[in-house]
Motif scaffolding. Sequence first.
Motif, PDB file in Angstrom:
ATOM      1  N   PRO A  93       0.804  -1.206   0.113  1.00 58.88           N
ATOM      2  CA  PRO A  93       0.024   0.083   0.130  1.00 58.88           C
ATOM      3  C   PRO A  93       1.011   1.270  -0.003  1.00 58.88           C
ATOM      4  O   PRO A  93       2.167   1.021   0.142  1.00 58.88           O
ATOM      5  CB  PRO A  93      -0.637  -0.004   1.501  1.00 58.88           C
ATOM      6  CG  PRO A  93      -0.683  -1.614   1.634  1.00 58.88           C
ATOM      7  CD  PRO A  93       0.436  -1.995   1.106  1.00 58.88           C
ATOM      8  N   THR A  94       0.397   2.471  -0.250  1.00 58.53           N
ATOM      9  CA  THR A  94       1.068   3.772  -0.347  1.00 58.53           C
ATOM     10  C   THR A  94       1.562   4.151   0.626  1.00 58.53           C
ATOM     11  O   THR A  94       2.479   5.240   0.551  1.00 58.53           O
ATOM     12  CB  THR A  94       0.078   4.621  -1.337  1.00 58.53           C
ATOM     13  OG1 THR A  94      -0.971   4.774  -0.503  1.00 58.53           O
ATOM     14  CG2 THR A  94      -0.016   4.177  -2.509  1.00 58.53           C
ATOM     15  N   SER A  95       1.058   3.775   2.185  1.00 61.03           N
ATOM     16  CA  SER A  95       2.010   4.164   3.261  1.00 61.03           C
ATOM     17  C   SER A  95       2.018   2.994   4.280  1.00 61.03           C
ATOM     18  O   SER A  95       1.450   1.972   4.145  1.00 61.03           O
ATOM     19  CB  SER A  95       0.917   5.414   3.763  1.00 61.03           C
ATOM     20  OG  SER A  95      -0.261   4.772   4.386  1.00 61.03           O
ATOM     21  N   ASN A  96       2.832   3.289   5.251  1.00 57.17           N
ATOM     22  CA  ASN A  96       3.020   2.407   6.116  1.00 57.17           C
ATOM     23  C   ASN A  96       1.863   2.241   7.194  1.00 57.17           C
ATOM     24  O   ASN A  96       1.334   1.085   7.505  1.00 57.17           O
ATOM     25  CB  ASN A  96       4.127   2.783   7.311  1.00 57.17           C
ATOM     26  CG  ASN A  96       5.381   2.916   6.646  1.00 57.17           C
ATOM     27  OD1 ASN A  96       5.926   1.774   5.823  1.00 57.17           O
ATOM     28  ND2 ASN A  96       6.196   3.669   6.695  1.00 57.17           N
ATOM     29  N   ALA A  97       0.886   3.058   7.465  1.00 57.63           N
ATOM     30  CA  ALA A  97      -0.463   3.019   8.013  1.00 57.63           C
ATOM     31  C   ALA A  97      -1.179   2.024   7.525  1.00 57.63           C
ATOM     32  O   ALA A  97      -1.883   1.192   8.185  1.00 57.63           O
ATOM     33  CB  ALA A  97      -0.998   4.508   8.263  1.00 57.63           C
ATOM     34  N   VAL A  98      -1.391   2.371   5.848  1.00 59.21           N
ATOM     35  CA  VAL A  98      -2.418   1.338   5.221  1.00 59.21           C
ATOM     36  C   VAL A  98      -1.721   0.055   5.100  1.00 59.21           C
ATOM     37  O   VAL A  98      -2.450  -0.891   4.986  1.00 59.21           O
ATOM     38  CB  VAL A  98      -2.554   2.026   4.029  1.00 59.21           C
ATOM     39  CG1 VAL A  98      -3.686   1.293   3.244  1.00 59.21           C
ATOM     40  CG2 VAL A  98      -3.088   3.431   4.268  1.00 59.21           C
ATOM     41  N   SER A  99      -0.403  -0.099   5.022  1.00 62.11           N
ATOM     42  CA  SER A  99       0.184  -1.403   5.096  1.00 62.11           C
ATOM     43  C   SER A  99      -0.267  -2.287   6.540  1.00 62.11           C
ATOM     44  O   SER A  99      -0.509  -3.522   6.335  1.00 62.11           O
ATOM     45  CB  SER A  99       1.699  -1.314   4.947  1.00 62.11           C
ATOM     46  OG  SER A  99       2.212  -0.942   3.462  1.00 62.11           O
TER      47      SER A  99
END
Length: 244
Positions: free
Chosen positions: A76-82
Amino acid sequence: MKNTRLVILSLLLLFITGCKSPKNTVAYSSDTLKLIPLSNNAFQHITYLNTNDYGKVACNGLVVIHNNEAIIFDTPTSNAVSTELIRWITEIKKSSIKAIVVNHFHEDCLGGLTAFHDIDIPSYGNTQTLALSKEKNLVTPNYGFDSEITLKVGELEVMNRHFGEAHTADNIVSYIPSEALLFGGCMIKSLNATKGFTGDANLEEWSNTIQKIKEEYPDLKLVIPGHGDAGGQELLDYTIELFK
């Protein structure tokens, strides 16, 4: 007669609903992440990237799950969404993540890679991806391969291969034979898409590289581009023509 008609109508409705494509359903949805089932074992993940030139862009990735093991293709495009995706795989699907494969060095492929490294999930990319990500001071995949590497998820094989330059010098494709499914990333365009960002592209070789992919996988049924709707072989044909 009335009862017979009701039975026939019920059977017709059951047939229609039973034949709906999995792509019409959503396995998970939030403001930041969507997961769309493509087959019994594969899910398209969609996250979002805010860009200066194109606004908010939906970015595709892939999750393959078999026998309670998972491999992810592009973060995903950010660590939070990962982290959100990791929770869905581990808590909802009850599966362990064996690896993540990075398609190329751009942010829409590895922007959330740290979240995986923080929990010791190994990551793979082309050796050029490792070199380019280091050069750009980006998070770098753990392991590199020169031309191809085959990984296993459960009992399924996943073939990752560099066919040549296109959207970037390092871009690869990932093919799952059991699903006849190709994750092409940004070198593959959805139907009616424009050329998009070409700042790191090899425009002269782009069509030739896609032609090699088409010839290598003649039985291909499902193609996931980096952005936009999934399709079949027609996405390869469209991309070849777009960059001729």
